[in-house]
Design an enzyme around this catalytic site. Structure first.
Site, PDB file in Angstrom:
ATOM      1  N   GLU A 175      -4.683   7.998  -2.778  1.00  0.00           N
ATOM      2  CA  GLU A 175      -5.206   6.769  -2.184  1.00  0.00           C
ATOM      3  C   GLU A 175      -5.620   5.764  -3.255  1.00  0.00           C
ATOM      4  OE1 GLU A 175      -5.534   4.600   1.227  1.00  0.00           O
ATOM      5  OE2 GLU A 175      -4.687   6.589   0.953  1.00  0.00           O
TER       6      GLU A 175
ATOM      7  N   HIS B 177       0.832  -1.209   0.000  1.00  0.00           N
ATOM      8  CA  HIS B 177       0.000   0.000   0.000  1.00  0.00           C
ATOM      9  C   HIS B 177       0.871   1.265   0.000  1.00  0.00           C
ATOM     10  CE1 HIS B 177      -3.688   2.298   0.973  1.00  0.00           C
ATOM     11  NE2 HIS B 177      -2.842   3.070   1.645  1.00  0.00           N
ATOM     12  N   GLU B 178       1.814   1.325   0.918  1.00  0.00           N
ATOM     13  CA  GLU B 178       2.688   2.504   0.993  1.00  0.00           C
ATOM     14  C   GLU B 178       3.581   2.608  -0.240  1.00  0.00           C
ATOM     15  OE1 GLU B 178       2.240   4.939   3.096  1.00  0.00           O
ATOM     16  OE2 GLU B 178       0.653   3.727   3.990  1.00  0.00           O
TER      17      GLU B 178
ATOM     18  N   HIS C 295       1.765   4.603  -2.742  1.00  0.00           N
ATOM     19  CA  HIS C 295       1.928   6.040  -2.490  1.00  0.00           C
ATOM     20  C   HIS C 295       3.292   6.513  -3.002  1.00  0.00           C
ATOM     21  CE1 HIS C 295      -1.643   6.961  -0.176  1.00  0.00           C
ATOM     22  NE2 HIS C 295      -1.409   5.969   0.675  1.00  0.00           N
TER      23      HIS C 295
END
Length: 89
Positions: free
Chosen positions: A66, A38-39, A42
């Site tokens: 997001e 997930h990060e 980003h």
């Protein structure tokens, strides 16, 4: 750069300096992996932005940010192809 923190986050100073934190527990390894994917989404978004001072080289919104991280977490990290690659033969 990846550091450990209580809550995962990504910080972009520029497209050439993006820092990621994650959390992990040895008894819940998947949580750390999912947080890292997930990060990483980003971080990839931040690295894709330009370095000029114009507004075109800034993140459009947290929604866009997001959406990119969730794409990596949900569509890549949960895909059969990813796990076949990760687990190997």
């Amino acid at each position: 750069r990846i550091d450990v923190s209580v809550h995962p986050f990504t910080s972009g100073m520029s497209s050439k300096d993006v820092r990621v934190t994650s959390r992990y527990r040895t008894d819940e390894w998947y949580q750390g992996l999912a947080a890292m994917i997930h990060e990483g989404g980003h971080a990839i978004y931040e690295q894709s932005l330009g370095d000029s001072p114009t507004s075109i080289d800034t993140a459009l919104s947290m929604g866009c940010h997001e959406s990119q991280s969730l794409f990596w977490e949900r569509h890549v990290g949960l895909s059969q192809s990813f796990w076949e690659f990760a687990i190997g033969d």
